[in-house]
Design a protein around this motif. Structure first.
Motif, PDB file in Angstrom:
ATOM      1  N   THR A  82       0.867  -1.187   0.000  1.00  0.00           N
ATOM      2  CA  THR A  82       0.000   0.000   0.000  1.00  0.00           C
ATOM      3  C   THR A  82       0.903   1.237   0.000  1.00  0.00           C
ATOM      4  OG1 THR A  82       0.041   0.121   2.415  1.00  0.00           O
ATOM      5  CG2 THR A  82      -1.770  -1.134   1.425  1.00  0.00           C
ATOM      6  N   PRO A  83       0.367   2.386  -0.423  1.00  0.00           N
ATOM      7  CA  PRO A  83       1.176   3.606  -0.376  1.00  0.00           C
ATOM      8  C   PRO A  83       1.656   3.909   1.049  1.00  0.00           C
ATOM      9  CG  PRO A  83      -0.762   3.943  -1.740  1.00  0.00           C
ATOM     10  CD  PRO A  83      -0.916   2.594  -1.115  1.00  0.00           C
ATOM     11  N   GLU A  84       0.820   3.587   2.041  1.00  0.00           N
ATOM     12  CA  GLU A  84       1.207   3.847   3.449  1.00  0.00           C
ATOM     13  C   GLU A  84       2.435   3.005   3.820  1.00  0.00           C
ATOM     14  OE1 GLU A  84      -2.046   3.026   2.524  1.00  0.00           O
ATOM     15  OE2 GLU A  84      -2.525   5.166   2.451  1.00  0.00           O
ATOM     16  N   LEU A  85       2.409   1.743   3.408  1.00  0.00           N
ATOM     17  CA  LEU A  85       3.537   0.851   3.692  1.00  0.00           C
ATOM     18  C   LEU A  85       4.813   1.365   3.007  1.00  0.00           C
ATOM     19  CD1 LEU A  85       4.825  -1.774   4.746  1.00  0.00           C
ATOM     20  CD2 LEU A  85       3.871  -2.964   2.767  1.00  0.00           C
ATOM     21  N   ILE A  86       4.657   1.816   1.775  1.00  0.00           N
ATOM     22  CA  ILE A  86       5.807   2.361   1.030  1.00  0.00           C
ATOM     23  C   ILE A  86       6.376   3.569   1.788  1.00  0.00           C
ATOM     24  CG2 ILE A  86       6.445   3.590  -1.116  1.00  0.00           C
ATOM     25  CD1 ILE A  86       6.098   0.572  -1.527  1.00  0.00           C
ATOM     26  N   ASN A  87       5.496   4.456   2.227  1.00  0.00           N
ATOM     27  CA  ASN A  87       5.954   5.647   2.959  1.00  0.00           C
ATOM     28  C   ASN A  87       6.703   5.261   4.224  1.00  0.00           C
ATOM     29  OD1 ASN A  87       4.731   7.292   1.088  1.00  0.00           O
ATOM     30  ND2 ASN A  87       2.855   7.570   2.288  1.00  0.00           N
ATOM     31  N   GLU A  88       6.155   4.306   4.943  1.00  0.00           N
ATOM     32  CA  GLU A  88       6.766   3.909   6.213  1.00  0.00           C
ATOM     33  C   GLU A  88       8.115   3.209   5.979  1.00  0.00           C
ATOM     34  OE1 GLU A  88       4.280   1.470   8.665  1.00  0.00           O
ATOM     35  OE2 GLU A  88       5.731   1.518  10.313  1.00  0.00           O
ATOM     36  N   ALA A  89       8.124   2.296   5.015  1.00  0.00           N
ATOM     37  CA  ALA A  89       9.365   1.556   4.717  1.00  0.00           C
ATOM     38  C   ALA A  89      10.464   2.510   4.263  1.00  0.00           C
ATOM     39  CB  ALA A  89       9.100   0.504   3.658  1.00  0.00           C
ATOM     40  N   ALA A  90      10.072   3.509   3.484  1.00  0.00           N
ATOM     41  CA  ALA A  90      11.060   4.484   2.995  1.00  0.00           C
ATOM     42  C   ALA A  90      11.587   5.325   4.154  1.00  0.00           C
ATOM     43  CB  ALA A  90      10.428   5.378   1.927  1.00  0.00           C
ATOM     44  N   LYS A  91      10.688   5.739   5.025  1.00  0.00           N
ATOM     45  CA  LYS A  91      11.075   6.572   6.171  1.00  0.00           C
ATOM     46  C   LYS A  91      12.084   5.837   7.055  1.00  0.00           C
ATOM     47  CE  LYS A  91       8.148   7.610   9.435  1.00  0.00           C
ATOM     48  NZ  LYS A  91       6.698   7.656   9.652  1.00  0.00           N
ATOM     49  N   LEU A  92      11.842   4.528   7.237  1.00  0.00           N
ATOM     50  CA  LEU A  92      12.738   3.716   8.073  1.00  0.00           C
ATOM     51  C   LEU A  92      14.015   3.294   7.336  1.00  0.00           C
ATOM     52  CD1 LEU A  92      10.078   1.316   9.638  1.00  0.00           C
ATOM     53  CD2 LEU A  92      11.295   3.157  10.823  1.00  0.00           C
ATOM     54  N   GLY A  93      14.045   3.506   6.039  1.00  0.00           N
ATOM     55  CA  GLY A  93      15.183   3.039   5.246  1.00  0.00           C
ATOM     56  C   GLY A  93      15.219   1.514   5.151  1.00  0.00           C
ATOM     57  N   ALA A  94      14.034   0.888   5.320  1.00  0.00           N
ATOM     58  CA  ALA A  94      13.969  -0.592   5.335  1.00  0.00           C
ATOM     59  C   ALA A  94      14.132  -1.192   3.949  1.00  0.00           C
ATOM     60  CB  ALA A  94      12.642  -1.042   5.949  1.00  0.00           C
ATOM     61  N   VAL A  95      13.704  -0.483   2.922  1.00  0.00           N
ATOM     62  CA  VAL A  95      13.894  -0.963   1.548  1.00  0.00           C
ATOM     63  C   VAL A  95      14.426   0.179   0.673  1.00  0.00           C
ATOM     64  CG1 VAL A  95      12.035  -2.705   1.664  1.00  0.00           C
ATOM     65  CG2 VAL A  95      11.536  -0.423   0.767  1.00  0.00           C
ATOM     66  N   HIS A  96      15.118  -0.230  -0.398  1.00  0.00           N
ATOM     67  CA  HIS A  96      15.574   0.760  -1.375  1.00  0.00           C
ATOM     68  C   HIS A  96      14.729   0.753  -2.641  1.00  0.00           C
ATOM     69  CE1 HIS A  96      19.005   1.443   1.187  1.00  0.00           C
ATOM     70  NE2 HIS A  96      19.303   2.466   0.420  1.00  0.00           N
ATOM     71  N   GLY A  97      13.927  -0.316  -2.782  1.00  0.00           N
ATOM     72  CA  GLY A  97      13.113  -0.379  -3.988  1.00  0.00           C
ATOM     73  C   GLY A  97      12.092  -1.479  -3.947  1.00  0.00           C
ATOM     74  N   VAL A  98      11.373  -1.606  -5.065  1.00  0.00           N
ATOM     75  CA  VAL A  98      10.313  -2.606  -5.204  1.00  0.00           C
ATOM     76  C   VAL A  98      10.545  -3.334  -6.523  1.00  0.00           C
ATOM     77  CG1 VAL A  98       7.820  -2.958  -5.411  1.00  0.00           C
ATOM     78  CG2 VAL A  98       8.698  -1.154  -3.896  1.00  0.00           C
ATOM     79  N   LYS A  99      10.529  -4.674  -6.436  1.00  0.00           N
ATOM     80  CA  LYS A  99      10.797  -5.465  -7.645  1.00  0.00           C
ATOM     81  C   LYS A  99       9.495  -5.930  -8.263  1.00  0.00           C
ATOM     82  CE  LYS A  99      13.123  -8.008 -10.579  1.00  0.00           C
ATOM     83  NZ  LYS A  99      13.877  -9.219 -10.299  1.00  0.00           N
ATOM     84  N   CYS A 100       9.385  -5.712  -9.559  1.00  0.00           N
ATOM     85  CA  CYS A 100       8.181  -6.098 -10.287  1.00  0.00           C
ATOM     86  C   CYS A 100       8.452  -7.318 -11.147  1.00  0.00           C
ATOM     87  CB  CYS A 100       7.749  -4.922 -11.163  1.00  0.00           C
ATOM     88  SG  CYS A 100       6.563  -5.390 -12.409  1.00  0.00           S
ATOM     89  N   TYR A 101       7.743  -8.396 -10.857  1.00  0.00           N
ATOM     90  CA  TYR A 101       7.825  -9.614 -11.666  1.00  0.00           C
ATOM     91  C   TYR A 101       6.521  -9.819 -12.421  1.00  0.00           C
ATOM     92  CZ  TYR A 101      11.853 -11.206  -8.913  1.00  0.00           C
ATOM     93  OH  TYR A 101      13.070 -11.316  -8.313  1.00  0.00           O
ATOM     94  N   PRO A 102       6.551  -9.809 -13.738  1.00  0.00           N
ATOM     95  CA  PRO A 102       5.370 -10.256 -14.469  1.00  0.00           C
ATOM     96  C   PRO A 102       5.077 -11.715 -14.104  1.00  0.00           C
ATOM     97  CG  PRO A 102       6.856  -9.086 -15.918  1.00  0.00           C
ATOM     98  CD  PRO A 102       7.597  -9.300 -14.638  1.00  0.00           C
ATOM     99  N   ALA A 103       3.803 -12.036 -13.865  1.00  0.00           N
ATOM    100  CA  ALA A 103       3.443 -13.382 -13.403  1.00  0.00           C
ATOM    101  C   ALA A 103       3.886 -14.443 -14.403  1.00  0.00           C
ATOM    102  CB  ALA A 103       1.938 -13.453 -13.192  1.00  0.00           C
ATOM    103  N   GLY A 104       4.561 -15.448 -13.869  1.00  0.00           N
ATOM    104  CA  GLY A 104       4.863 -16.630 -14.674  1.00  0.00           C
ATOM    105  C   GLY A 104       6.106 -16.570 -15.536  1.00  0.00           C
ATOM    106  N   VAL A 105       6.865 -15.452 -15.522  1.00  0.00           N
ATOM    107  CA  VAL A 105       8.002 -15.389 -16.454  1.00  0.00           C
ATOM    108  C   VAL A 105       9.273 -16.017 -15.919  1.00  0.00           C
ATOM    109  CG1 VAL A 105       7.185 -13.347 -17.713  1.00  0.00           C
ATOM    110  CG2 VAL A 105       8.735 -13.042 -15.765  1.00  0.00           C
ATOM    111  N   THR A 106       9.356 -16.229 -14.575  1.00  0.00           N
ATOM    112  CA  THR A 106      10.622 -16.719 -14.033  1.00  0.00           C
ATOM    113  C   THR A 106      10.404 -17.418 -12.694  1.00  0.00           C
ATOM    114  OG1 THR A 106      12.912 -16.081 -13.547  1.00  0.00           O
ATOM    115  CG2 THR A 106      11.204 -14.526 -12.887  1.00  0.00           C
ATOM    116  N   THR A 107      11.500 -17.788 -12.020  1.00  0.00           N
ATOM    117  CA  THR A 107      11.436 -18.483 -10.737  1.00  0.00           C
ATOM    118  C   THR A 107      10.670 -17.664  -9.699  1.00  0.00           C
ATOM    119  OG1 THR A 107      13.625 -19.400 -11.232  1.00  0.00           O
ATOM    120  CG2 THR A 107      12.875 -19.553  -8.947  1.00  0.00           C
ATOM    121  N   ASN A 108       9.751 -18.296  -8.998  1.00  0.00           N
ATOM    122  CA  ASN A 108       8.949 -17.653  -7.939  1.00  0.00           C
ATOM    123  C   ASN A 108       8.282 -16.347  -8.389  1.00  0.00           C
ATOM    124  OD1 ASN A 108       9.910 -19.722  -6.418  1.00  0.00           O
ATOM    125  ND2 ASN A 108      11.287 -18.485  -5.157  1.00  0.00           N
TER     126      ASN A 108
END
Ligand code: NCD
Ligand code: ZN
Length: 367
Positions: A82-108
């Protein structure tokens, strides 16, 4: 004059899979063994990493396994964010980004998204843009065989899946001009050209919004190397000799929107030898920098190596000295060694490393 030693500074590998459990224990220390200081960790675990609690715990686990490695973490793009989660994670420096996987193209990637319509995620991208988080794209359209041909659409298969994705990348950049986007592990001349076109008016590296990572194995492999050899099979698959040439030229070009991401993706050997479907992924972590150095050396471009495996990635991710857990630096040294035939933890996991049995001319040391 022969150069025998090159300072690489703080190196970074901006696309790393280390899994969980026993496999994680085996491969996480190989980040450092492979001459990498900073590793951007992929979230395609089972289930995928989509919560703050999980990403924080995952990082703690990795830090214990390799105390001197700087780990940058990511979320897996899914409806759970959610946008709220993104804001919080960014504020804490918990993540640097978000990975987008099209469904079914690769492992997991079963929990991934439909790349034909990203609009459902626009509130997430908006929050990411505002917080300077990076969108990492697995740039492939899922395969479809359009046998009826009625709607005039073309088939999509492993060889054109990346090219077919490129318009979606351009559209995302158009809709979010300030969102930092990385086209991960690009494999085609067309992708390289697209990234160059997007950046044609860049005057200063700080203006770059769309970049691409290039793996070590795609600098070495072409289609013939994986057709018939499951160890070299990964997604996106290695393409034609002309594509490989474009990747090498981009890597040695000194252009700051091309940098290193190994996409080292470990799989137990038995998953590479099943007769019913094999796992996609090449394990290259243990000699990551050595494999890249080999290609740069062949192209008389060792003077450009530090930019590719250090400066450009750190700049794009905005990593500063204060973000590092260790200030040790990496040195490339001329030293022949043979890649082992297999790597094992002695407790049941065996893997075949990339270029098993082959001789490499460069190695790394810490100082
Ligand atoms: C990766 C994996 O095994 O997690 N496999 C791969 O072939 N590269 C997933 C990915 O990055 O596509
Ligand atoms: Zn990957």
């Amino acid at each position: 004059m022969t150069v025998n030693e090159i300072d690489l500074g703080v190196t970074c590998d901006m696309h790393v899979h280390v899994r969980e459990g026993a496999m994680c224990e085996l491969v996480t220390p190989t980040i450092r063994e492979g001459g990498v200081s900073v590793a951007y960790i992929m979230p395609n675990l089972q289930p995928p990493v989509t919560t703050l609690d999980r990403v924080i715990k995952y990082k703690e686990t990795l830090q214990k396994l390799s105390p001197k490695t700087t780990f940058l973490m990511s979320f897996y793009l899914s409806k759970q964010l959610t946008p709220e989660l993104i804001n919080e994670a960014a504020k804490l420096g918990a993540v640097h980004g978000v990975k987008c996987y099209p469904a079914g193209v690769t492992t997991n990637s079963a929990a991934g998204v439909d790349p034909n319509d990203f609009t459902g995620f626009y509130p997430i991208f908006k929050a990411m843009e505002a917080n300077n988080l990076i969108l990492n794209l697995h740039g492939e359209k899922p395969s479809v065989s359009n046998d009826s041909g009625v709607d005039g659409k073309e088939d999509i298969h492993v060889l054109n899946a990346e090219s077919k994705f490129l318009p979606a990348l351009a559209k995302l950049h158009q809709d979010f001009p300030n969102l930092k986007i990385v086209l991960e592990h690009c494999t085609t001349a067309e992708a390289i050209q697209t990234i160059e076109n997007i950046n044609k008016d860049i005057k200063d590296p700080s203006e770059i919004r769309v970049a691409a990572t290039i793996t070590a194995h795609h600098l070495h492999l072409i289609i013939d190397d994986w057709a018939g050899n499951p160890i070299n099979f990964c997604k996106p698959v290695a393409k034609l000799p002309s594509d490989r040439r474009a990747l090498v030229n981009a890597a040695v070009s000194g252009k700051p929107y091309f940098f290193f991401g190994s996409d080292s993706a470990p799989h137990p050997l038995e998953n590479k030898s099943k007769h019913m479907g094999i796992s996609a992924g090449v394990f290259s972590q243990q000699y990551a920098i050595d494999y890249v150095a080999e290609v740069f050396d062949e192209h008389n471009a060792l003077d450009k190596l530090k930019d590719f495996v250090s400066t450009f990635g750190l700049n794009f991710y905005d990593i500063k000295e204060k973000d590092l857990v260790s200030n040790e630096k990496v040195k490339l040294i001329r030293k022949q060694h043979v890649v082992p035939e297999s790597i094992t933890d002695g407790k049941g996991i065996t893997m075949a490393p990339f270029m098993a049995g082959q001789t490499l001319n460069w190695s790394t040391e810490w100082n």
